[in-house]
Scaffold this motif. Structure first.
Motif, PDB file in Angstrom:
ATOM      1  N   PRO A 181       0.813  -1.212   0.000  1.00 26.17           N
ATOM      2  CA  PRO A 181       0.000   0.000   0.000  1.00 26.17           C
ATOM      3  C   PRO A 181       0.845   1.260   0.000  1.00 26.17           C
ATOM      4  O   PRO A 181       2.000   1.242   0.448  1.00 26.17           O
ATOM      5  CB  PRO A 181      -0.794  -0.125   1.301  1.00 26.17           C
ATOM      6  N   ILE A 182       0.287   2.347  -0.473  1.00 23.10           N
ATOM      7  CA  ILE A 182       0.999   3.605  -0.582  1.00 23.10           C
ATOM      8  C   ILE A 182       1.367   4.170   0.788  1.00 23.10           C
ATOM      9  O   ILE A 182       2.255   5.003   0.909  1.00 23.10           O
ATOM     10  CB  ILE A 182       0.136   4.629  -1.363  1.00 23.10           C
ATOM     11  N   HIS A 183       0.717   3.679   1.856  1.00 19.08           N
ATOM     12  CA  HIS A 183       0.928   4.226   3.200  1.00 19.08           C
ATOM     13  C   HIS A 183       2.265   3.812   3.798  1.00 19.08           C
ATOM     14  O   HIS A 183       2.708   4.401   4.789  1.00 19.08           O
ATOM     15  CB  HIS A 183      -0.218   3.800   4.119  1.00 19.08           C
ATOM     16  N   LEU A 184       2.920   2.815   3.237  1.00 17.56           N
ATOM     17  CA  LEU A 184       4.254   2.455   3.706  1.00 17.56           C
ATOM     18  C   LEU A 184       5.261   3.463   3.165  1.00 17.56           C
ATOM     19  O   LEU A 184       5.232   3.814   1.980  1.00 17.56           O
ATOM     20  CB  LEU A 184       4.630   1.045   3.255  1.00 17.56           C
ATOM     21  N   SER A 185       6.171   3.904   4.006  1.00 16.79           N
ATOM     22  CA  SER A 185       7.083   4.977   3.607  1.00 16.79           C
ATOM     23  C   SER A 185       7.948   4.599   2.413  1.00 16.79           C
ATOM     24  O   SER A 185       8.226   5.419   1.540  1.00 16.79           O
ATOM     25  CB  SER A 185       7.963   5.397   4.785  1.00 16.79           C
ATOM     26  N   VAL A 186       8.378   3.332   2.354  1.00 15.98           N
ATOM     27  CA  VAL A 186       9.212   2.919   1.232  1.00 15.98           C
ATOM     28  C   VAL A 186       8.420   2.980  -0.067  1.00 15.98           C
ATOM     29  O   VAL A 186       8.970   3.289  -1.140  1.00 15.98           O
ATOM     30  CB  VAL A 186       9.793   1.508   1.467  1.00 15.98           C
TER      31      VAL A 186
ATOM     32  N   PHE B 227      10.970   9.653   5.157  1.00 15.39           N
ATOM     33  CA  PHE B 227      10.188  10.851   5.455  1.00 15.39           C
ATOM     34  C   PHE B 227      11.015  12.131   5.337  1.00 15.39           C
ATOM     35  O   PHE B 227      10.528  13.137   4.804  1.00 15.39           O
ATOM     36  CB  PHE B 227       9.617  10.760   6.885  1.00 15.39           C
ATOM     37  N   ARG B 228      12.257  12.096   5.835  1.00 17.03           N
ATOM     38  CA  ARG B 228      13.035  13.330   5.968  1.00 17.03           C
ATOM     39  C   ARG B 228      13.996  13.596   4.816  1.00 17.03           C
ATOM     40  O   ARG B 228      14.408  14.744   4.618  1.00 17.03           O
ATOM     41  CB  ARG B 228      13.828  13.312   7.276  1.00 17.03           C
ATOM     42  N   ILE B 229      14.361  12.556   4.071  1.00 20.19           N
ATOM     43  CA  ILE B 229      15.352  12.741   3.006  1.00 20.19           C
ATOM     44  C   ILE B 229      14.879  12.194   1.669  1.00 20.19           C
ATOM     45  O   ILE B 229      14.799  12.912   0.673  1.00 20.19           O
ATOM     46  CB  ILE B 229      16.701  12.102   3.405  1.00 20.19           C
ATOM     47  N   GLY B 230      14.555  10.892   1.614  1.00 19.23           N
ATOM     48  CA  GLY B 230      14.236  10.249   0.344  1.00 19.23           C
ATOM     49  C   GLY B 230      13.073  10.891  -0.385  1.00 19.23           C
ATOM     50  O   GLY B 230      13.196  11.308  -1.555  1.00 19.23           O
ATOM     51  N   ALA B 231      11.902  10.987   0.275  1.00 18.73           N
ATOM     52  CA  ALA B 231      10.723  11.578  -0.360  1.00 18.73           C
ATOM     53  C   ALA B 231      10.911  13.076  -0.627  1.00 18.73           C
ATOM     54  O   ALA B 231      10.576  13.554  -1.720  1.00 18.73           O
ATOM     55  CB  ALA B 231       9.486  11.314   0.498  1.00 18.73           C
TER      56      ALA B 231
END
Length: 929
Positions: free
Chosen positions: A81-86, A146-150
């Motif tokens: 699901p889209i709700h997982l950060s990865v 959350f803080r870097i990748g996205a």
């Protein structure tokens, strides 16, 4: 703690208050420059690399679009699901690829309104479902997403589609990034993570025209909040970051210049490029350390455009991020710096020159092809006709990371060690699941004969219990731990005149089931490896692996003592043999192997199977689950079950021919003088290289304290005697040496850390050398003396055979034979006796004195010896040794004098080496990557 020599200039921090405000024109220019870093400078397409990169980009974007399956829980079914950060982070990265294709002229999606609408709707969907200014990170999620990748992916998308987004959407995107980045004032924010977060914050301000965010991101790079304590522009002395001497550590204890270090430089170079024409440009004074590290930290760990495996941490277990990926990312960093006007012209030209050398060195252009930004940048470099920079040649030691690199024209080697200071391996987030011996003396050897050896699915198929260079028991190991340092202090060495190197490791395995004292000597055309005190307590055999080679897909021929073995590619019948008497072996996809002690050697040829998911279970990489089969040749010494005093001595001759290997074995141009748990040393070409594990004597030199040392003739026509010494334990306060050499004259140069005390006032030849090594972190210290016997010309020296030598350049030079003078001067060694060569643990045998050469340059043409030890010296060394004795390990001291004579003395030193009971350092793994 930061290095005083690299503190951020106060003027740079103070200038923050004087920075003028950003105007709308400034923001437009910032967006233009940022867009250029993602799409490349638009220019005429006239290079194959650009065509390839553009085709690859368009094709990938088209595939992403075709595979979209929007639903209530995902955009792509494999990211559900889209709700997982990865999953939302990877969704942003795919959308960025599509946005790039939409924004670049000549792409099949250029300004396609359907593509534009698809990307915008996808952004709205992710924002409505999970990633927005109100999101709260769920427990167990990776903070890095959350803080870097996205944020980094989202900034690129928003700037590429800036004119297509409404002001409200731009504001929401900027607010989402700022909220999820959160506070940037933590002291724990260092190195690559600080550079990444600052870059994302600057981007958020550029999207929303918010100067406050641009300012926060810019001055966080310099860590203005804590007076530069964690500035990424300065050197550190502990913890995370860039060290003096070329090391880069991440997660406090892991050498990472080829992973986090490259990411650090990539984000910094992008920030420098984007801000270069704005009031928030980065001061060139701050970048001084950055420029220096290009040569000291990054160039030595690259080979043929690829980052070597010994400084990539857990990245080696990622199929999608091979060694060439990180090489290309570093190349892109150089291009970003070279395109920033504030960077001095001489540096910009050098960066372009180095980028070209990386590009030209790649063994296959499409191994991991340049992306569109890199391709456009290289096209510009080629059009400007900037010549490539010469490759690094010589030995490069980075003692703060327990790493040594050795570069020759046709091959390179990298040694990975660990200590009580440096982690054995990095295994984090279910990555790098078979790492047990990666820091126990893993010797990486790269050759032009098989340049893709480590890129050919090596990591999922290699035998983790037969790691080249390592001595270990064959008992199964427990699952890997995080932040696991080694048990002992000694790991390090030195370089001498930039051409040769010494390394030593006091190895004790993670489970304390095996131990050994190991030395490596890096020469012009060979690597000599010695081991002594090989012991075990695991109840299994202890093996020292000389080689475990991943054979090329086309196969490779192999011979033992000149007799070829059956090595049919494609289908093989596995075989394993132990040869009791073997002198040498040859593998045509590598080079030669010479077994210096003539003890039994085992050979194994087999097929090995594996999957990338066997070594990496992180969600990003679970798609690489196809089975792989590769052929391996393994060469090893079996020391037996729980040995007490195992030993080995062998030479690697990378890129040598079969004939050169045979000649080396017939008459080795080096002499192994000692191989005991107290002293390991070789002598060649008027040079001695040694690891004194305790005090001892070789020839004219006595080491009162443990050290790594190398001494020999230096300067034009061997005018001087130079001594290099280091403390690999990094625990000592001083090293004390005593030299009683009649050829030692006055001091030519010495470092401030060295003090000399002559034996007799006003006289030379007898001198005590005291080296202050406290706080020098394993650095090499040098002193040079005049040679009394030198008379200004080579003809006046005692006659010696002609020499072929490659020094620091790639050109082979040959010195012509000199006529023997009518009066031969007194030899440098005490007595004239018959030439002998005593092998380890074997009886002496007379040999003929002759010259031998290997490869393009002779590794050890015989010259006058620096000094041969007497029996008294051997006894003194034995008295200096401490510990219990059990059994006998013999070493030989021998030297060649005046081209025709030599003397041999032997000493018997023995001890039982038991693995100690020291404990290792462990800690729990952090949440982030």
């Amino acid at each position: 703690m930061v290095a005083d020599s690299a503190k951020t200039p106060a003027a740079a921090l103070a200038s923050a208050a004087d920075t003028p405000s950003l105007t709308p024109a400034h923001f437009r220019r910032l967006r233009q420059r940022w867009k250029a870093t993602v799409t490349g400078n638009h220019m005429r397409v006239n290079s194959d690399d650009v065509y390839y990169a553009l085709s690859k980009l368009s094709g990938t974007a088209e595939q992403y679009i075709a595979n979209m399956q929007p639903s209530r829980i995902h955009i792509w079914e494999d990211l559900s699901p889209i709700h997982l950060s990865v999953n939302f982070r990877k969704s942003y990265e795919r959308l960025r690829t599509i946005a790039q294709s939409y924004s670049i002229p000549s792409s099949i999606h250029y300004h396609d309104l359907n593509v534009q609408e698809t990307v915008i709707q996808s952004l709205d969907f992710i924002a409505s479902e999970i990633y927005n200014a109100s999101v709260v990170q769920a427990k167990g999620e990776n903070w890095w997403n959350f803080r870097i990748g996205a944020p980094l992916a989202l900034v690129d998308i928003a700037i590429l589609l800036y004119d297509d987004l409404t002001p409200r959407r731009r504001h929401e995107i900027g607010s989402t990034i700022v909220k999820n980045i959160g506070s940037i004032g933590q002291r724990s924010l260092k190195g690559a993570n600080r550079a990444d977060i600052c870059l994302a914050l600057i981007g958020a301000g550029v999207i929303t025209n918010e100067e406050a965010e641009v300012s926060r991101g810019r001055w966080c790079l310099s860590d203005r909040e804590y007076d530069g304590e964690n500035s990424i522009f300065r050197l550190v002395e502990s913890g995370e970051g860039l060290y003096e001497g070329g090391s880069y550590l991440s997660h406090e204890i892991f050498p990472y210049s080829g992973g986090y270090g490259v990411q650090h430089y990539y984000s910094l170079s992008k920030a420098v490029n984007v801000l270069s024409k704005s009031p928030y440009h980065i001061n060139t004074t701050e970048l001084a350390v950055t420029y220096t590290a290009i040569n000291s930290t990054f160039s030595p760990v690259m080979w043929r455009g690829m980052m070597m495996g010994h400084i990539r941490g857990r990245d080696i277990s990622r199929k999608s991020e091979p060694d060439a990926f990180w090489g290309n990312l570093f190349l892109q960093s150089l291009l970003y710096f070279a395109d920033a006007e504030l960077v001095p012209r001489k540096h910009r030209r050098f960066f372009k020159s180095l980028a070209r050398s990386i590009w030209e060195a790649a063994p296959l252009p499409d191994l991991y092809g340049l992306n569109i930004t890199q391709a456009f940048g290289m096209q510009k470099v080629l059009e400007e006709r900037v010549p490539p920079a010469p490759p690094p040649i010589g030995t490069f030691a980075t003692p703060m990371s327990d790493r040594i690199m050795h570069h020759r024209p046709e091959w390179a080697a990298a040694l990975a060690m660990s200590s009580s200071r440096i982690g054995r391996y990095e295994a984090l987030n279910h990555e790098n699941l078979r790492p047990w011996y990666q820091g126990d003396g893993f010797l990486y050897v790269y050759t032009d004969k098989d340049p893709l050896h480590f890129s050919n699915d090596y990591w999922p198929t290699m035998d983790p219990y037969h790691t080249p260079g390592v001595t270990n028991g064959q008992n199964p190991q427990d699952p890997p731990a995080y932040k696991f340092t080694a048990h002992r202090d000694w790991a390090g060495g030195l370089d001498w005149r930039g051409t040769h190197g010494v390394a030593g490791l006091d190895a004790l395995s993670t489970d304390k089931g095996s131990s050994a004292r190991k030395s490596w000597f890096f020469l012009l055309n060979s690597i000599i490896a010695l081991g002594a005190g090989c012991a075990g307590l695991s109840g299994t055999e202890v093996h020292t692996t000389y080689e475990s080679r991943n054979l090329p897909l086309a196969g490779s021929n192999f011979s033992i003592n000149g007799e070829y073995q059956i090595m049919n590619p494609g289908w093989i019948k596995p075989w394993e043999e132990t040869h009791e008497q073997v002198d040498w072996a040859y593998l045509d996809s590598f080079g030669g192997y010479v077994f210096l002690d003539k003890d039994p050697v085992s050979f194994r040829h087999e097929k090995r199977k594996g999957k990338w998911t066997d070594i990496n279970q992180y969600p990003d990489y679970l798609g690489f689950s196809d089975p792989i089969t590769r052929e391996y040749l393994t060469i090893y010494r079996n020391h037996g079950v729980d040995p007490k005093e195992g030993h080995y001595a062998y030479a690697l001759l990378p890129s040598a021919s079969s004939d050169e290997t045979r000649d080396f074995a017939a008459l080795p141009p080096i002499n192994v003088t000692h191989n005991t748990p107290r002293l390991q040393a070789i002598e060649f070409n008027n040079t001695v290289m040694a690891n004194f594990w305790s005090g001892g004597t070789i020839g004219y030199l006595t080491a009162v304290t443990p050290c790594s040392i190398m001494w020999g003739y230096s300067g034009a026509e061997d005018k001087y005697i130079t001594i290099s010494v280091s403390d690999p334990t990094q625990r000592a306060t001083r090293i004390v040496l005593f030299i009683n050499d009649p050829d030692i004259g006055g001091v030519v140069e010495k470092e401030d850390s060295i003090q000399l005390r002559w034996g007799r006032a006003g006289e030379t030849g007898s001198v005590t050398i005291t080296v202050n090594v406290e706080g020098t972190h394993g650095k090499t210290h040098r002193v040079s003396f005049e040679r009394i016997s030198w008379r200004g010309t080579l003809e006046d020296l005692p006659w010696r055979p002609p020499m072929k030598e490659v020094t620091t350049s790639t050109t082979t030079t040959t010195a012509s034979r000199r006529p023997k003078p009518t009066a031969v001067k007194k030899p440098l060694t005490p007595n004239n006796t018959t030439v002998t060569s005593t092998k380890i643990d074997q009886k002496s045998s007379s040999v003929k004195h002759q010259t031998s050469s290997v490869g393009k340059a002779s590794l050890g043409t015989a010259k006058p010896s620096l000094g041969t030890a007497s029996k008294a010296a051997g006894k003194a060394a034995s008295k200096a040794a401490n510990g219990k004795t059990s059994g006998t390990t013999s070493g030989t001291i021998s030297g060649t004098i005046s081209g025709t004579t030599s003397q041999t003395a032997s000493e018997t030193v023995s001890e039982t080496v038991e693995p100690d009971t020291a404990t290792s350092t462990t800690s729990t793994a952090p949440e982030g990557t």
